[in-house]
Design an enzyme around this catalytic site. Sequence first.
Site, PDB file in Angstrom:
ATOM      1  N   HIS A  75      46.074   1.519  55.505  1.00  0.00           N
ATOM      2  CA  HIS A  75      46.296   0.210  54.868  1.00  0.00           C
ATOM      3  C   HIS A  75      45.997   0.235  53.370  1.00  0.00           C
ATOM      4  CE1 HIS A  75      45.909  -2.077  58.994  1.00  0.00           C
ATOM      5  NE2 HIS A  75      47.020  -1.383  58.877  1.00  0.00           N
ATOM      6  N   ASN A  84      40.560   0.586  56.999  1.00  0.00           N
ATOM      7  CA  ASN A  84      39.714  -0.032  55.972  1.00  0.00           C
ATOM      8  C   ASN A  84      40.170   0.365  54.580  1.00  0.00           C
ATOM      9  OD1 ASN A  84      38.325  -1.010  58.101  1.00  0.00           O
ATOM     10  ND2 ASN A  84      36.594   0.407  57.931  1.00  0.00           N
ATOM     11  N   VAL A  85      40.046  -0.588  53.665  1.00  0.00           N
ATOM     12  CA  VAL A  85      40.447  -0.322  52.288  1.00  0.00           C
ATOM     13  C   VAL A  85      39.222  -0.036  51.422  1.00  0.00           C
ATOM     14  CG1 VAL A  85      42.684  -1.463  52.385  1.00  0.00           C
ATOM     15  CG2 VAL A  85      40.669  -2.841  51.937  1.00  0.00           C
ATOM     16  N   ASP A  86      38.027  -0.024  52.044  1.00  0.00           N
ATOM     17  CA  ASP A  86      36.838   0.393  51.293  1.00  0.00           C
ATOM     18  C   ASP A  86      36.799   1.918  51.243  1.00  0.00           C
ATOM     19  OD1 ASP A  86      35.254   1.587  53.498  1.00  0.00           O
ATOM     20  OD2 ASP A  86      35.050  -0.464  54.255  1.00  0.00           O
ATOM     21  N   LEU A 130      31.734  -3.343  69.150  1.00  0.00           N
ATOM     22  CA  LEU A 130      30.726  -4.348  69.480  1.00  0.00           C
ATOM     23  C   LEU A 130      31.094  -5.094  70.757  1.00  0.00           C
ATOM     24  CD1 LEU A 130      28.125  -5.429  68.259  1.00  0.00           C
ATOM     25  CD2 LEU A 130      29.487  -7.121  67.006  1.00  0.00           C
ATOM     26  N   CYS A 137      51.419   0.947  40.441  1.00  0.00           N
ATOM     27  CA  CYS A 137      52.346   0.411  39.444  1.00  0.00           C
ATOM     28  C   CYS A 137      53.711   0.233  40.101  1.00  0.00           C
ATOM     29  CB  CYS A 137      52.452   1.342  38.237  1.00  0.00           C
ATOM     30  SG  CYS A 137      53.663   0.732  37.046  1.00  0.00           S
TER      31      CYS A 137
HETATM   32  N1  APR Z   1      29.768  -2.206  65.252  1.00  0.00           N
HETATM   33  C1  APR Z   1      30.905  -2.015  65.978  1.00  0.00           C
HETATM   34  N2  APR Z   1      31.907  -2.901  66.029  1.00  0.00           N
HETATM   35  C2  APR Z   1      31.782  -4.033  65.309  1.00  0.00           C
HETATM   36  C3  APR Z   1      30.630  -4.312  64.534  1.00  0.00           C
HETATM   37  C4  APR Z   1      29.591  -3.334  64.526  1.00  0.00           C
HETATM   38  N3  APR Z   1      28.468  -3.482  63.826  1.00  0.00           N
HETATM   39  N4  APR Z   1      30.799  -5.522  63.932  1.00  0.00           N
HETATM   40  C5  APR Z   1      31.988  -5.977  64.337  1.00  0.00           C
HETATM   41  N5  APR Z   1      32.596  -5.092  65.156  1.00  0.00           N
HETATM   42  C6  APR Z   1      33.910  -5.191  65.811  1.00  0.00           C
HETATM   43  C7  APR Z   1      34.304  -6.596  66.191  1.00  0.00           C
HETATM   44  O1  APR Z   1      33.785  -6.913  67.469  1.00  0.00           O
HETATM   45  C8  APR Z   1      35.821  -6.518  66.160  1.00  0.00           C
HETATM   46  O2  APR Z   1      36.340  -6.117  67.413  1.00  0.00           O
HETATM   47  O3  APR Z   1      34.873  -4.771  64.861  1.00  0.00           O
HETATM   48  C9  APR Z   1      36.111  -5.427  65.120  1.00  0.00           C
HETATM   49  C10 APR Z   1      36.651  -5.954  63.802  1.00  0.00           C
HETATM   50  O4  APR Z   1      37.905  -6.534  64.010  1.00  0.00           O
HETATM   51  P1  APR Z   1      38.764  -7.179  62.822  1.00  0.00           P
HETATM   52  O5  APR Z   1      37.928  -8.121  62.037  1.00  0.00           O
HETATM   53  O6  APR Z   1      40.016  -7.710  63.427  1.00  0.00           O
HETATM   54  O7  APR Z   1      39.083  -5.927  61.870  1.00  0.00           O
HETATM   55  P2  APR Z   1      40.185  -4.796  62.050  1.00  0.00           P
HETATM   56  O8  APR Z   1      40.426  -4.502  63.480  1.00  0.00           O
HETATM   57  O9  APR Z   1      39.803  -3.680  61.155  1.00  0.00           O
HETATM   58  O10 APR Z   1      41.480  -5.505  61.448  1.00  0.00           O
HETATM   59  C11 APR Z   1      42.689  -4.784  61.387  1.00  0.00           C
HETATM   60  O11 APR Z   1      43.672  -6.541  60.138  1.00  0.00           O
HETATM   61  O12 APR Z   1      44.003  -8.109  58.456  1.00  0.00           O
HETATM   62  C12 APR Z   1      43.877  -6.866  58.796  1.00  0.00           C
HETATM   63  O13 APR Z   1      44.557  -5.257  57.308  1.00  0.00           O
HETATM   64  C13 APR Z   1      43.412  -5.819  57.887  1.00  0.00           C
HETATM   65  O14 APR Z   1      42.914  -3.530  58.409  1.00  0.00           O
HETATM   66  C14 APR Z   1      42.738  -4.860  58.836  1.00  0.00           C
HETATM   67  C15 APR Z   1      43.450  -5.140  60.159  1.00  0.00           C
END
Ligand code: APR
Length: 237
Positions: free
Chosen positions: A112, A95-97, A205, A120
Amino acid sequence: MRDMGTIRNIVILTGAGISAESGIDTFRAEGGLWEQHRIEDVATPEAFERDPDLVLRFYDMRRESIQTKEPNAAHLALARLDREWAGELLIVTQNVDDLHERAGAQRVLHMHGEHLNAWCTDCDARSRWTGPLKQRPACPGCGARALRPDVVWFGEMPYGMDKIYSALRTADLFVSIGTSGAVYPAAGFVRDARELGAATLELNLERSQGSGWFDESRLGQASELVPAWVDELLAPR
Ligand code: APR
């Protein structure tokens, strides 16, 4: 799952799902960020070369938005674990937050990059940055108007890989929280951790793409699963 009493070194990987309940959109959900924007328009070095205004505007909006969000119970639980865990611990976040830090966690690695950093490309310095970049402000270090968001775009090398692999090599437990397992190299950590002898646990989830690699999957909301798992881990034995 390995007896909790034998666990000393932990690597935790977090993704967008841990911040979902704080009101930050995930990427791959229906209506998620990558449905609203094409990756190749906003999250590649080529996109930045082609249309820097569009890319900077996109990240300016995201940077502004995350500053209105608050850590949730899952971030707070990991911060508690960080404070109280005597063994090695590394929270590797995609996460970038900055919600892990605002919850109080310290042992955090942003593989990330970070929304609240500007990089810069002239002098290579990173500066804490909370405002917009679209107006091309000067770098506080060298004065060049060459600041970009310090986020790792598709096709770029994630940060901290040496540190991550050295933590995985000594990890007894690898835990993945709120990530779909769609993006490498992070998606491969579970296999690496397993091969290196760690127990593996997923808190998500729904089942992630690499779910079959985990010894155990607990499905539900991060705000419930993570505090419960931290309580288990910190319970006196
Ligand atoms: N609690 C637990 N899990 C959750 C919740 C929740 N409240 N809400 C959503 N999720 C799960 C979803 O089911 C999903 O499997 O979190 C996951 C989010 O997946 P993505 O949207 O693909 O995010 P992420 O895995 O962080 O993406 C990876 O992709 O584009 C990039 O650079 C970006 O760091 C990011 C990377």
